[in-house]
Design an enzyme around this catalytic site. Structure first.
Site, PDB file in Angstrom:
ATOM      1  N   ASP A  62      32.349  51.386  65.283  1.00 54.35           N
ATOM      2  CA  ASP A  62      32.590  50.090  65.922  1.00 54.35           C
ATOM      3  C   ASP A  62      32.796  49.022  64.857  1.00 54.35           C
ATOM      4  OD1 ASP A  62      32.850  48.085  67.835  1.00 54.35           O
ATOM      5  OD2 ASP A  62      30.694  47.797  68.046  1.00 54.35           O
ATOM      6  N   ASN A 104      20.735  43.234  67.849  1.00 55.80           N
ATOM      7  CA  ASN A 104      20.492  43.585  69.247  1.00 55.80           C
ATOM      8  C   ASN A 104      20.582  45.094  69.449  1.00 55.80           C
ATOM      9  OD1 ASN A 104      23.507  42.996  68.958  1.00 55.80           O
ATOM     10  ND2 ASN A 104      23.437  44.097  70.916  1.00 55.80           N
ATOM     11  N   HIS A 105      21.239  45.775  68.504  1.00 53.76           N
ATOM     12  CA  HIS A 105      21.304  47.241  68.565  1.00 53.76           C
ATOM     13  C   HIS A 105      21.466  47.791  67.153  1.00 53.76           C
ATOM     14  CE1 HIS A 105      25.706  46.131  68.988  1.00 53.76           C
ATOM     15  NE2 HIS A 105      25.711  46.894  67.910  1.00 53.76           N
ATOM     16  N   GLN A 170      25.263  52.983  70.280  1.00 54.21           N
ATOM     17  CA  GLN A 170      24.612  51.782  69.773  1.00 54.21           C
ATOM     18  C   GLN A 170      23.394  51.446  70.647  1.00 54.21           C
ATOM     19  OE1 GLN A 170      28.140  49.332  70.041  1.00 54.21           O
ATOM     20  NE2 GLN A 170      28.374  49.293  67.823  1.00 54.21           N
ATOM     21  N   ASP A 172      20.146  49.845  72.122  1.00 53.54           N
ATOM     22  CA  ASP A 172      19.556  48.511  71.996  1.00 53.54           C
ATOM     23  C   ASP A 172      18.174  48.585  71.365  1.00 53.54           C
ATOM     24  OD1 ASP A 172      21.771  47.588  73.379  1.00 53.54           O
ATOM     25  OD2 ASP A 172      20.595  46.372  74.776  1.00 53.54           O
ATOM     26  N   ARG A 200      25.335  34.752  61.025  1.00 54.87           N
ATOM     27  CA  ARG A 200      26.035  34.684  62.300  1.00 54.87           C
ATOM     28  C   ARG A 200      25.413  35.775  63.161  1.00 54.87           C
ATOM     29  NH1 ARG A 200      29.162  38.584  65.367  1.00 54.87           N
ATOM     30  NH2 ARG A 200      30.633  37.459  66.663  1.00 54.87           N
ATOM     31  N   ASP A 202      25.186  38.260  65.885  1.00 56.15           N
ATOM     32  CA  ASP A 202      26.059  39.000  66.787  1.00 56.15           C
ATOM     33  C   ASP A 202      25.406  39.156  68.154  1.00 56.15           C
ATOM     34  OD1 ASP A 202      28.413  40.775  67.296  1.00 56.15           O
ATOM     35  OD2 ASP A 202      26.841  42.271  67.539  1.00 56.15           O
ATOM     36  N   LEU A 207      20.057  38.544  72.817  1.00 59.17           N
ATOM     37  CA  LEU A 207      18.743  38.228  72.240  1.00 59.17           C
ATOM     38  C   LEU A 207      17.942  37.268  73.102  1.00 59.17           C
ATOM     39  CD1 LEU A 207      20.127  39.583  69.791  1.00 59.17           C
ATOM     40  CD2 LEU A 207      18.895  37.987  68.332  1.00 59.17           C
ATOM     41  N   GLU A 242      26.841  33.859  68.256  1.00 58.92           N
ATOM     42  CA  GLU A 242      27.923  34.273  69.144  1.00 58.92           C
ATOM     43  C   GLU A 242      27.384  34.092  70.563  1.00 58.92           C
ATOM     44  OE1 GLU A 242      30.677  38.119  70.369  1.00 58.92           O
ATOM     45  OE2 GLU A 242      28.800  38.414  69.287  1.00 58.92           O
TER      46      GLU A 242
END
Length: 261
Positions: A62, A104-105, A170, A172, A200, A202, A207, A242
Site C-alpha cells: 500500500d 491507526n494500523h 493492515q 488496526d 502528518r 495518516d 484515531l 488527515e
C-alpha cells in the site's frame, strides 16, 4: 505555542515520496542520497518544509502505508544515517521536515501482529482488536469497499477475527490500549530526536473513533495526548491531520484549541 513559533502559517510545504523522487545509484528507486542531491533545487523553488510520505520498512502493498518497522528506513531508500544526513542538509538550507505518522494500523508482517496472532498470552495480543466470533453488526464500512467486503478478517493461526478498516493486510491497532499509546509516544520521540519538525497523521479520523461496538466510547483525547507529548519534547513541532469527514467530525481534531494544526 507563541505567535513567533507558528512557522507552519508561513510554510510552503512540498509533499514528497522518496521512492519516486531521485535515484542516486541507478537501481530505479529513489533514495535519500538522491534527495539530498536535489535539496538546492527544492530550496530555489521556495520550499520551506518537506512532507515525507512513508519511508519505513514495508512489504509495500500500500505504497508504504503498511509499516512493519517504525524505527528504521526502508533499505531500498537508504539508512538511518542517510536520513540524519538529509535532515542536517535540509536544515542548513532553512527547510524543515515533517513525516507521515501511520499509527491507526500496521502491516500484517509487523512483529507486533505476528506475535499477537501466534500467542494469545502475549501483551501484543491486545495491541490489536480480536473477536472469537465475527460481530453481527459492523462498526464501520471498509475504506476500500470495492476491494474489502468487511472490516473483520478471520486469521487461521489466531483462530479469531481481527479488525481492519483498510486492507486486510493492515490490521488496526487497538487505540484503547494504553500500551499502544506508549508505543506512539516512543515512535514520535524517536523521530523528533532525529530532527523532524512534526508529523502528518495518516487517517486521523480513525484515531478519534472507537474500536468498540459501544459507540459511546471515543478516543478524541488520543490526539490531544499526542499534542501534549510533542509539546514536551519540541518547542515548535506540529501535528498535521488527515481529517476526513463532515465538519462536526473534523472539529474534534481541534478540540479546546489543542490537537492538530
Amino acid at each position: 505555542m507563541k505567535e513567533q513559533d507558528l512557522w507552519y502559517k508561513r510554510a510552503i510545504i512540498y509533499a514528497l515520496d522518496v521512492e519516486t523522487f531521485q535515484d542516486s545509484n541507478n537501481d530505479g528507486i529513489g533514495d535519500f542520497q538522491g534527495l539530498i542531491g536535489r535539496l538546492d533545487y527544492l530550496a530555489t523553488m521556495g520550499i520551506t518544509c518537506i512532507w515525507l510520505l512513508p519511508f519505513y520498512p514495508t512489504p509495500n502493498r500500500d505504497n508504504g502505508y503498511d509499516v512493519m518497522d517504525y524505527y528504521n528506513v526502508d533499505s531500498r531508500l537508504g539508512t538511518l544515517g542517510d536520513f540524519a544526513a538529509f535532515i542536517r542538509e535540509a536544515s542548513e538550507r532553512g527547510i524543515r521536515v515533517i513525516v507521515d505518522l501511520v499509527v491507526n494500523h500496521t502491516s500484517d508482517q509487523h512483529p507486533w501482529f505476528q506475535e499477537s496472532r501466534s500467542n494469545p498470552d502475549s501483551k501484543f495480543r491486545d495491541y490489536y482488536t480480536w473477536r472469537k466470533e465475527k460481530p453481527e453488526e459492523e462498526i464501520g464500512k471498509p475504506a476500500f469497499s470495492g476491494q474489502e467486503d468487511s472490516i473483520w478478517t478471520y486469521d487461521e493461526e489466531a483462530k479469531a477475527y481481527y479488525l481492519h478498516r483498510f486492507y486486510a493486510h493492515q490490521p488496526d491497532l487497538n487505540l484503547g490500549n494504553p500500551e499502544v499509546h506508549k508505543e506512539i509516544h516512543h515512535i514520535m520521540g524517536f523521530w523528533l530526536a532525529l530532527g523532524v519538525s512534526g508529523f502528518r497523521i495518516d487517517a486521523a479520523h480513525i484515531l478519534v473513533q472507537s474500536d468498540s461496538e459501544d459507540s459511546t466510547k471515543e478516543y478524541y483525547n488520543l490526539i490531544e495526548d499526542m499534542r501534549d507529548f510533542i509539546s514536551m519534547h519540541s518547542r515548535d513541532a506540529i501535528l498535521l491531520a488527515e481529517a476526513s469527514g463532515p465538519p462536526e467530525v473534523v472539529g474534534k481534531f481541534l478540540k479546546a484549541g489543542g490537537g492538530c494544526t
